[in-house]
Structures are given as structure tokens and as C-alpha cells.
Scaffold this active site. Structure first.
Site, PDB file in Angstrom:
ATOM      1  N   LEU A   1       0.842  -1.190   0.000  1.00 35.66           N
ATOM      2  CA  LEU A   1       0.000   0.000   0.000  1.00 35.66           C
ATOM      3  C   LEU A   1       0.878   1.242   0.000  1.00 35.66           C
ATOM      4  O   LEU A   1       1.949   1.259   0.637  1.00 35.66           O
ATOM      5  CB  LEU A   1      -0.894   0.016   1.245  1.00 35.66           C
ATOM      6  CG  LEU A   1      -1.966  -1.080   1.293  1.00 35.66           C
ATOM      7  CD1 LEU A   1      -2.616  -1.144   2.661  1.00 35.66           C
ATOM      8  CD2 LEU A   1      -3.013  -0.868   0.204  1.00 35.66           C
TER       9      LEU A   1
ATOM     10  N   HIS B   1     -23.358  15.919  14.399  1.00 34.37           N
ATOM     11  CA  HIS B   1     -24.608  15.396  13.836  1.00 34.37           C
ATOM     12  C   HIS B   1     -25.094  16.315  12.716  1.00 34.37           C
ATOM     13  O   HIS B   1     -25.038  17.532  12.867  1.00 34.37           O
ATOM     14  CB  HIS B   1     -25.681  15.322  14.916  1.00 34.37           C
ATOM     15  CG  HIS B   1     -27.000  14.870  14.390  1.00 34.37           C
ATOM     16  ND1 HIS B   1     -27.251  13.558  14.056  1.00 34.37           N
ATOM     17  CD2 HIS B   1     -28.138  15.560  14.100  1.00 34.37           C
ATOM     18  CE1 HIS B   1     -28.489  13.457  13.594  1.00 34.37           C
ATOM     19  NE2 HIS B   1     -29.048  14.654  13.609  1.00 34.37           N
TER      20      HIS B   1
HETATM   21  C1  LIG Z   1      -4.173  -0.367 -10.091  1.00 34.46           C
HETATM   22  C2  LIG Z   1      -3.566  -0.135  -8.734  1.00 34.46           C
HETATM   23  C3  LIG Z   1      -4.287   0.573  -7.788  1.00 34.46           C
HETATM   24  C4  LIG Z   1      -3.728   0.821  -6.547  1.00 34.46           C
HETATM   25  N1  LIG Z   1      -4.461   1.522  -5.636  1.00 34.46           N
HETATM   26  C5  LIG Z   1      -3.946   1.780  -4.428  1.00 34.46           C
HETATM   27  C6  LIG Z   1      -4.665   2.554  -3.481  1.00 34.46           C
HETATM   28  O1  LIG Z   1      -5.770   3.024  -3.751  1.00 34.46           O
HETATM   29  N2  LIG Z   1      -4.097   2.805  -2.279  1.00 34.46           N
HETATM   30  C7  LIG Z   1      -2.869   2.304  -1.946  1.00 34.46           C
HETATM   31  O2  LIG Z   1      -2.398   2.551  -0.836  1.00 34.46           O
HETATM   32  N3  LIG Z   1      -2.154   1.561  -2.815  1.00 34.46           N
HETATM   33  C8  LIG Z   1      -2.659   1.301  -4.047  1.00 34.46           C
HETATM   34  N4  LIG Z   1      -1.921   0.588  -4.948  1.00 34.46           N
HETATM   35  C9  LIG Z   1      -0.603   0.071  -4.521  1.00 34.46           C
HETATM   36  C10 LIG Z   1       0.444   1.184  -4.555  1.00 34.46           C
HETATM   37  O3  LIG Z   1       0.514   1.708  -5.849  1.00 34.46           O
HETATM   38  C11 LIG Z   1       1.793   0.651  -4.119  1.00 34.46           C
HETATM   39  O4  LIG Z   1       1.665   0.016  -2.861  1.00 34.46           O
HETATM   40  C12 LIG Z   1       2.803   1.768  -3.990  1.00 34.46           C
HETATM   41  O5  LIG Z   1       2.957   2.443  -5.209  1.00 34.46           O
HETATM   42  C13 LIG Z   1       4.160   1.232  -3.533  1.00 34.46           C
HETATM   43  O6  LIG Z   1       5.051   2.272  -3.427  1.00 34.46           O
HETATM   44  P1  LIG Z   1       6.622   2.039  -3.608  1.00 34.46           P
HETATM   45  O7  LIG Z   1       7.226   3.386  -3.435  1.00 34.46           O
HETATM   46  O8  LIG Z   1       7.072   0.946  -2.733  1.00 34.46           O
HETATM   47  O9  LIG Z   1       6.797   1.513  -5.098  1.00 34.46           O
HETATM   48  P2  LIG Z   1       6.313   2.042  -6.516  1.00 34.46           P
HETATM   49  O10 LIG Z   1       5.218   3.009  -6.404  1.00 34.46           O
HETATM   50  O11 LIG Z   1       6.093   0.829  -7.335  1.00 34.46           O
HETATM   51  O12 LIG Z   1       7.554   2.842  -7.069  1.00 34.46           O
HETATM   52  C14 LIG Z   1       8.751   2.221  -7.408  1.00 34.46           C
HETATM   53  C15 LIG Z   1       9.424   3.030  -8.483  1.00 34.46           C
HETATM   54  O13 LIG Z   1      10.743   2.527  -8.624  1.00 34.46           O
HETATM   55  C16 LIG Z   1      11.095   2.631  -9.989  1.00 34.46           C
HETATM   56  N5  LIG Z   1      12.213   1.712 -10.226  1.00 34.46           N
HETATM   57  C17 LIG Z   1      12.220   0.365 -10.133  1.00 34.46           C
HETATM   58  N6  LIG Z   1      13.452  -0.125 -10.349  1.00 34.46           N
HETATM   59  C18 LIG Z   1      14.234   0.949 -10.602  1.00 34.46           C
HETATM   60  C19 LIG Z   1      15.616   1.110 -10.900  1.00 34.46           C
HETATM   61  N7  LIG Z   1      16.440   0.075 -10.944  1.00 34.46           N
HETATM   62  N8  LIG Z   1      16.071   2.358 -11.102  1.00 34.46           N
HETATM   63  C20 LIG Z   1      15.250   3.438 -11.037  1.00 34.46           C
HETATM   64  N9  LIG Z   1      13.949   3.341 -10.760  1.00 34.46           N
HETATM   65  C21 LIG Z   1      13.452   2.117 -10.532  1.00 34.46           C
HETATM   66  C22 LIG Z   1       9.823   2.264 -10.723  1.00 34.46           C
HETATM   67  O14 LIG Z   1       9.839   2.784 -12.038  1.00 34.46           O
HETATM   68  C23 LIG Z   1       8.775   2.925  -9.844  1.00 34.46           C
HETATM   69  O15 LIG Z   1       8.433   4.202 -10.313  1.00 34.46           O
HETATM   70  C24 LIG Z   1      -2.429   0.337  -6.220  1.00 34.46           C
HETATM   71  C25 LIG Z   1      -1.689  -0.360  -7.185  1.00 34.46           C
HETATM   72  C26 LIG Z   1      -2.245  -0.592  -8.422  1.00 34.46           C
HETATM   73  C27 LIG Z   1      -1.434  -1.327  -9.442  1.00 34.46           C
END
Ligand SMILES: Cc1cc2nc3c(=O)[nH]c(=O)nc-3n(C[C@H](O)[C@H](O)[C@H](O)COP(=O)(O)OP(=O)(O)OC[C@H]3O[C@@H](n4cnc5c(N)ncnc54)[C@H](O)[C@@H]3O)c2cc1C
Length: 472
Positions: free
Chosen positions: A326, A451
Site C-alpha cells: 500500500l 450530527h
Molecule cells: C491499479 C492499482 C491501484 C492501486 N491503488 C492503491 C490505493 O488506492 N491505495 C494504496 O495505498 N495503494 C494502491 N496501490 C498500490 C500502490 O501503488 C503501491 O503500494 C505503492 O505504489 C508502492 O510504493 P513504492 O514506493 O514501494 O513503489 P512504486 O510506487 O512501485 O515505485 C517504485 C518506483 O521505482 C522505480 N524503479 C524500479 N526499479 C528501478 C531502478 N532500478 N532504477 C530506477 N527506478 C526504478 C519504478 O519505475 C517505480 O516508479 C495500487 C496499485 C495498483 C497497481
């Protein structure tokens, strides 16, 4: 010789990475954030939380205009769907918010490097530029590395994604026409949300789920209510069923399914199939393993209580480590990880992380489910209050669902709360705060709630824990 040097290099500009980068800068570190996409914001802003909620909002308005406004005395002569405008609005929301992250980086003096980061030593990251200037490489020395590379859709064997007729959530967010029959493989929140969008816009929707229930992580009673509510809207569910093959024909897709426990196969025809069976951590080509970062058997990076990996100078947060996938969980971890780096003593309370399914009715949950408490042998009390008895829900003509509060039988401390109903995702914040501050159900019952508000149902559920609701 390195091209540059920082205190911290964050790999990944999603909600975990970008928030961590800003917090680290606030703490006085020199910070670079490496992101391979051409836009910041990660999965959440580009292809996840934000575009899906933009489409949920728009499709809900379309459905209201078609079906529910008349009951309020608002009559429309005709209602027409302009899908291209709906999609363009969604794209603009994404565009504005991702640009906003760039603005926040500038404001906080975080250096944004567009490119694919690879860990080439415990304190070194090599970046191959993507986008403009692609191909150029630079080496960065850093005291600390934070891995925030997120996750990707889990593939389904026998079903190849083309993002047109067989789509992941990314393709489902950008279809250029409304499918007649939209099949969702996987009854988790992403499949149900995307199914809701396309059902509201006119598709027949079938959800195929391997387990005998949808939304397996949710409190079972709430999950059953959600399935009933979606069923009334027209969703078809095929539970305990597995998809074994997807074949493209000139008329669409033919899916082969069979009972999860084995048995006779049957086929289902549709024009679009969404594979939404879960997400898996993404750490491909990162070089983490090569420098000694340990992974668990689910491909997640192992961390200690301070988000430090098995290499002391390398930390990891968000979807790439254990815990709920999330955005807000990734953000909390990003803040905490950088505060640990700065010698502070932060804490992430995993019992107080809310989870929301943005269907209608919404479902929101925080803390323990009844099933978890039973399995742990904890004695508990339950209080429930239906929205049909809440004055504001009646004013809004949104009376489906209930608040279910669970408190410790001995201490009365709130252990969990599960809401299905209007704006549950907003209402759950009160309960996350309650759990964070170790509130009792009595504390909530004695807190004055305005309320008429939907939140009065929370107060009534708290009163129900002690068997003394006032409005039921
Ligand atoms: C359709 C959908 C709906 C969602 N809805 C919700 C919601 O309503 N609420 C919620 O809490 N969560 C939701 N999520 C989940 C949420 O998007 C993720 O939990 C969240 O984005 C995770 O954050 P993060 O920073 O760990 O990774 P990410 O958001 O995945 O970001 C990781 C980034 O790292 C980059 N990256 C990867 N490897 C490299 C590299 N080697 N060099 C440079 N860049 C790199 C990627 O390009 C990416 O931009 C949803 C997911 C999807 C697919």
C-alpha cells in the site's frame, strides 16, 4: 572516480522513495532520487492509486446521472458517455500530481536523476540514463542507499498480457472502448475496483477467483457483504475456480477455467480480460543480490526493524519488502527509514495501517479481523451499527453497509474496525488514530461526534460494543 557524491541515494521515485527523499532532505542530508520512468510518483501516481481513483470517481458520476439522481428530483433528459474526455481527465490528474512531486523535489533540494539505478557497491550506484540522453551512465558515491523499487503485476501462467485484450491493471486503466464482457481474474481490491469502473460504464463483469471468497485479507463477514453488494450491482462471481488458458480469437478471448480443486473444464468468452492476481516485489537488474542483500523466499528484500538490509549501508522500504503493498505503508516506512539513518527512534505501527477498497460501497479496515483474533485465541467483543440507522446516510440515500468494531474483552482496547459503506475510506482515519493511541471503545463512545455525520455510525458501533446503542 565517481561523478557525484550524496549522503543518500534513493532508488525509485514512488510514494515510498519520493517521501523518503523529501524527509531525508528535511533532516539535512544531501539526497538524490533515481527514477527510471519519465515521471515521478511510481506505480501509485502513474498506473495505480491515482488513475484508478480518478476513473472510479468519473464512472460513479456517470452511474449517478443514469440511475440515482432522479430519486433526488434531478431529472436529466439524456446521459451520454464521453470516454475520451473521462480518460483525458484521468491523465491530467496524473500529470499534475506527478509534476507536483518534481516541484517538491526542487523545493527540498532533492536531486532527481532520470535513469535506471544499479547498485555497483555497498555505497555506489550506477545510473544508466533513460528518456532524453538515454544511454549515458554516471556513477554516484553515497553514504547510504535506500531501495524503493516497488512491485509489478504477478503474471498468470498460460495467459499472456498484451495490454489490449488481455490486460494488467495498467491496460485496464486506458481501454479506448467499453468492453461488452469484462472478465477479471482475481477477486482482490484492484480487480474489484477496475471491475466497478467498467461495470458502471456498461460492461457485463465476471470475477473469477481461485479461493472460495473475494478479498481474502478482509474480515470475512465484511467480505461477504461486499460480494453481496457487488452482486446486486450485476457482478457475476465464479469462486473456487482457476483460469488455465486464454486464447485470442477473431471475436475476442476464450478463457478456459476449471474448479480450483480439479474437475471438468469449461470456457468463458469475453472481449477483455484483466489479470489481477496480485503483485510481486520488483528488484530486477538492481544488483542488490550481487552486493550481498538478502531476499526471502517470496522475492522480497529482507530488512531488520530499522529497514536495514543485510548490507548495513543499504536500506529498503515499500512494496519491495514484507507487509501490505500500500502506498501509505510505503510512505510511513520511507519516513521512518530516513529518521533511523539520522539517529532518531521512529516507529511504524503495522496494526494501525488502514486498507481501503474503493468500490461502492467502500470497504475500509484497520487492525485485526475476527478471524485473526480467533486464530490467536484472543477474547474479544464486537459492536455493529448499520448505516440504514444513520441519519446522514439516509439524507444521502446511501444506506448500505455497517461499522463493525472489535475490542478486547478484558481491557476494551480497540483491536480492529471494519467498515463497509459510504466513504468508509475517509471514516477509517478515526479508527487508525484510535488504535495508534490505544483507545478503548468507551473512549470512542464518549467522544462527541457531529450530527448528522456518517461518523456517528462509528460512535454507535462503539456504544454497541457495550450493548448500549442509542439509535437502534
Ligand atoms: C491499479 C492499482 C491501484 C492501486 N491503488 C492503491 C490505493 O488506492 N491505495 C494504496 O495505498 N495503494 C494502491 N496501490 C498500490 C500502490 O501503488 C503501491 O503500494 C505503492 O505504489 C508502492 O510504493 P513504492 O514506493 O514501494 O513503489 P512504486 O510506487 O512501485 O515505485 C517504485 C518506483 O521505482 C522505480 N524503479 C524500479 N526499479 C528501478 C531502478 N532500478 N532504477 C530506477 N527506478 C526504478 C519504478 O519505475 C517505480 O516508479 C495500487 C496499485 C495498483 C497497481
Amino acid at each position: 572516480m565517481a561523478d557525484s557524491r550524496f549522503d543518500l541515494v534513493v532508488i525509485g521515485g514512488g510514494p515510498g522513495g519520493y517521501v523518503a527523499a523529501i524527509r531525508a532532505a528535511q533532516l539535512g542530508m544531501s539526497v538524490a532520487c533515481v527514477e527510471k520512468r519519465d515521471r515521478l510518483g511510481g506505480t501509485c501516481l502513474n498506473i495505480g492509486c491515482i488513475p484508478s481513483k480518478a476513473l472510479l470517481q468519473s464512472s460513479e458520476k456517470y452511474e449517478e446521472a443514469q440511475h440515482t439522481l432522479a430519486a433526488h428530483g434531478v431529472k436529466l433528459k439524456s446521459v451520454e458517455l464521453d470516454l475520451a474526455t473521462m480518460m483525458a481527465r484521468k491523465d491530467k490528474v496524473v500529470d499534475d500530481l506527478t509534476k507536483g512531486v518534481g516541484f517538491l523535489f526542487k523545493k527540498n533540494k532533492v536531486v532527481h536523476i532520470q535513469g535506471e539505478g544499479r547498485i555497483t557497491g555497498p555505497t555506489q550506484v550506477t545510473v544508466n540514463a533513460t528518456g532524453n540522453g538515454a544511454g549515458a551512465a554516471q556513477t554516484i558515491d553515497t553514504k547510504t542507499i535506500l531501495i524503493a523499487t516497488g512491485s509489478e503485476s504477478t503474471p498468470l501462467p498460460g495467459v499472456e498480457i498484451d495490454e489490449k485484450a488481455i490486460v494488467s491493471s495498467t491496460g485496464a486503466l486506458g481501454l479506448d472502448k467499453v468492453p461488452e464482457h469484462f472478465v477479471v481474474v482475481g477477486g482482490g481490491y484492484i480487480g474489484l475496483e477496475m471491475g466497478s469502473v467498467w461495470r458502471r460504464l456498461g460492461s457485463a463483469v465476471t470475477v473469477i477467483e481461485f479461493l472460495d471468497r473475494i478479498t481474502p485479507g478482509l474480515d470475512a463477514e465484511i467480505g461477504r457483504q461486499l460480494q453481496r453488494a457487488l452482486g446486486k450491482q450485476g457482478f457475476q462471481f465464479k469462486l473456487s475456480t482457476k483460469v488455465t488458458k486464454a486464447q485470442k480469437t477473431n471475436k475476442g478471448i476464450t478463457l478456459t477455467v476449471e474448479p480450483a480443486a480439479g474437475g471438468a473444464a469449461e470456457t468463458i468468452k469475453c472481449d477483455v480480460v484483466l489479470v489481477a492476481i496480485g503483485r510481486r516485489p520488483y528488484a530486477d537488474k538492481l544488483g542488490a543480490k550481487e552486493v550481498g542483500v538478502a531476499f526471502d523466499d517470496k522475492g522480497r528484500i529482507k530488512t531488520d526493524g530499522h529497514f536495514r538490509t543485510s548490507v548495513p549501508s543499504i536500506y529498503a522500504i515499500g512494496d519491495v519488502i514484507a507487509g501490505p503493498m500500500l502506498a501509505h505503508k510505503a510512505e510511513e516506512e520511507g519516513v521512518a527509514a530516513t529518521e533511523f539513518m539520522a539517529g532518531q527512534k521512529p516507529h511504524v505501527n503495522y496494526d494501525a495501517i488502514p486498507a481501503v477498497v474503493y468500490t461502492w460501497p467502500e470497504v475500509a479496515s484497520v487492525g485485526k479481523t475476527e478471524e485473526e483474533l480467533k486464530a490467536a485465541g484472543v477474547a474479544y467483543k464486537v459492536g455493529k451499527f448499520p448505516f440504514s440507522a444513520n441519519a446522514r446516510a439516509r439524507c444521502n440515500a446511501d444506506t448500505e453497509g455497517m461499522v463493525k468494531m472489535i475490542a478486547d474483552a478484558k481491557t476494551d482496547r480497540v483491536l480492529g474496525c471494519h467498515i463497509i459503506g459510504p466513504d468508509a475510506g475517509t471514516m477509517i482515519a478515526e479508527l487508525a488514530l484510535a488504535i495508534e493511541f490505544s483507545a478503548s471503545s468507551e473512549d470512542i463512545a464518549r467522544t462527541c461526534h457531529a450530527h448528522p455525520t456518517l461518523n456517528e455510525a462509528v460512535k454507535e458501533a462503539a456504544l454497541a460494543v457495550a450493548g448500549r446503542t442509542l439509535n437502534l
